[in-house]
Design an enzyme around this catalytic site. Structure first.
Site, PDB file in Angstrom:
ATOM      1  N   GLN A  71       0.829  -1.219   0.000  1.00 39.99           N
ATOM      2  CA  GLN A  71       0.000   0.000   0.000  1.00 39.99           C
ATOM      3  C   GLN A  71       0.858   1.261   0.000  1.00 39.99           C
ATOM      4  OE1 GLN A  71      -2.188   1.729   3.389  1.00 39.99           O
ATOM      5  NE2 GLN A  71      -4.072   1.233   2.269  1.00 39.99           N
ATOM      6  N   CYS A 101      -6.398   7.424   4.912  1.00 40.31           N
ATOM      7  CA  CYS A 101      -5.760   7.719   6.201  1.00 40.31           C
ATOM      8  C   CYS A 101      -6.207   9.082   6.734  1.00 40.31           C
ATOM      9  CB  CYS A 101      -4.237   7.693   6.053  1.00 40.31           C
ATOM     10  SG  CYS A 101      -3.441   8.141   7.604  1.00 40.31           S
ATOM     11  N   LYS A 140      -8.122   1.909  -1.211  1.00 37.39           N
ATOM     12  CA  LYS A 140      -8.818   1.823   0.081  1.00 37.39           C
ATOM     13  C   LYS A 140      -9.144   3.240   0.517  1.00 37.39           C
ATOM     14  CE  LYS A 140      -8.319  -0.050   4.775  1.00 37.39           C
ATOM     15  NZ  LYS A 140      -7.945   1.092   5.620  1.00 37.39           N
TER      16      LYS A 140
END
Ligand SMILES: Cc1cc2nc3c(=O)[nH]c(=O)nc-3n(C[C@H](O)[C@H](O)[C@H](O)COP(=O)(O)O)c2cc1C
Length: 341
Positions: A71, A101, A140
């Site tokens: 990632q 994040c 993500k």
């Protein structure tokens, strides 16, 4: 479920990427207990292309943990493309982009969830990375930046058009950080959007076999990603799989079994990172294996202060001697927290 050519089987269970948690030794443990796919901790694209040792070290993957994703995060297109090409050389199965994040130092610079505030840039960055590598690219992300801008349905369509092979959605906004309950209704909406053809992986607050079953049955997701519930419980993947297959619960591992698991994890950590760093990084995991044992304080202290492998193994031995008969089903699971473990 497939991510490009990678076959993850039916109803796959994925280990969530977690900084300082999902290093090779923890991924090894989760894989062993049935995680269908694992992911590295996030890696800074700037760090990678600067050759920063910490970032490069995070590229390490082992054959036995496949399929594995690397990632990446960053706020600029060129460094992200360059980093993706570097990451591809480490031969993962998938490149995952972090657009979720919430940490201030990352999101405020426009990386991670910060990218949700600039969807055209997010889409362009994704398209450029997809074009630059041969491996499947996944993303993500979260539901949106805040309550007023939950734009995941639109983002999902645009990322799909940019060429990603799967999308993981954590059912919170950036503003929520890790607070409140994850909202799966929007994840379900993305999944049920007739325009969406790529697999949708749901994430957020899955901490029991029933919660995972609900994610599949009620919200229809293709895969379920589990994060914090794996702390001190890498066997949760096996528990969930057993429940999905049989509708029955596996008993919680005995103290003796936990000792064996902690021992294996410790030795793997030392093998991967050497005795000094391996022991240091193992501290955040060690006592989690024994949460709920009565009168455990002094032993816990030893687990997080001892600096020699032999002494740690000795202490693990004493845990088995002293608490070997304790019924672990009496140990109350702690709620999921937001912070580091
Ligand atoms: C300590 C910690 C570190 C995390 N690091 C990352 C990361 O590096 N990359 C990422 O995409 N998400 C990261 N996350 C978010 C998790 O992958 C996951 O989306 C989130 O914890 C919600 O899932 P859960 O409720 O199953 O824990 C982190 C979460 C925690 C608690």
């Amino acid at each position: 479920m497939h991510i490009g050519p990678v076959d993850l089987g039916e109803k796959p269970l994925l280990l969530a990427p977690m900084e300082d948690v999902t290093d090779p030794s923890f991924r090894y443990m989760c894989k062993k207990f049935g995680a269908d796919m694992v992911c590295t901790e996030f890696i800074s694209s700037d760090g990678l292309i600067r050759d920063a040792a910490g970032s490069l070290a995070k590229l390490r993957i082992d054959e036995q943990e496949r399929p594995v994703a690397i990632q990446l995060y960053g706020h600029l297109i060129e460094p992200m493309v360059e980093a993706a090409i570097m990451a591809e050389r480490a031969r993962p199965d998938v490149i995952d982009i972090n657009f979720g994040c919430p940490m201030k130092k990352i999101a405020a610079r426009g990386a991670g969830s910060g990218m949700m505030r600039d969807v055209p840039l997010m889409v362009e960055m994704t398209r450029r990375i997809v074009d630059a590598v041969r491996l499947p690219v996944t993303v993500k992300t979260r539901l949106g930046w805040d309550e007023e801008s939950k734009n995941i349905v639109q983002i999902a369509e645009r990322l799909q058009d940019a060429g990603i092979s799967a999308l993981t959605i954590h059912g919170r906004t950036r503003a929520q950080m890790y607070r409140g309950a994850a909202d799966w209704t929007l994840i379900g909406e993305v999944k049920n959007n007739p325009r969406i053809r790529i697999p949708i992986i749901g994430n957020g607050d899955v901490s029991s076999p029933q919660a995972a079953a609900e994610a599949f049955d009620r919200w229809g997701v293709d895969g379920v990603m589990i994060g914090r519930a794996t702390y001190g419980r890498p066997w949760i993947f096996g528990e969930v799989r057993h429940f999905l297959d049989t509708g029955e619960f596996l008993p919680q591992p005995t103290v003796a079994r936990r000792v064996a698991i902690a021992r294996e994890h410790l030795l793997k950590s030392v093998e991967v990172k050497g005795p000094v760093v391996g022991i240091l990084e193992m501290r955040r995991h060690m006592s989690n294996y024994f949460k709920g044992l009565p009168d455990f304080r002094a032993t816990r202290l030893q687990l997080v202060t001892l600096t020699e492998v032999d002494r740690l193994l000795e202490t693990l031995g004493t845990i088995e001697e002293r608490w070997g008969d304790f019924d672990m089903s009496r140990a109350v699971p702690t709620p999921l927290g937001g912070g580091k473990i």
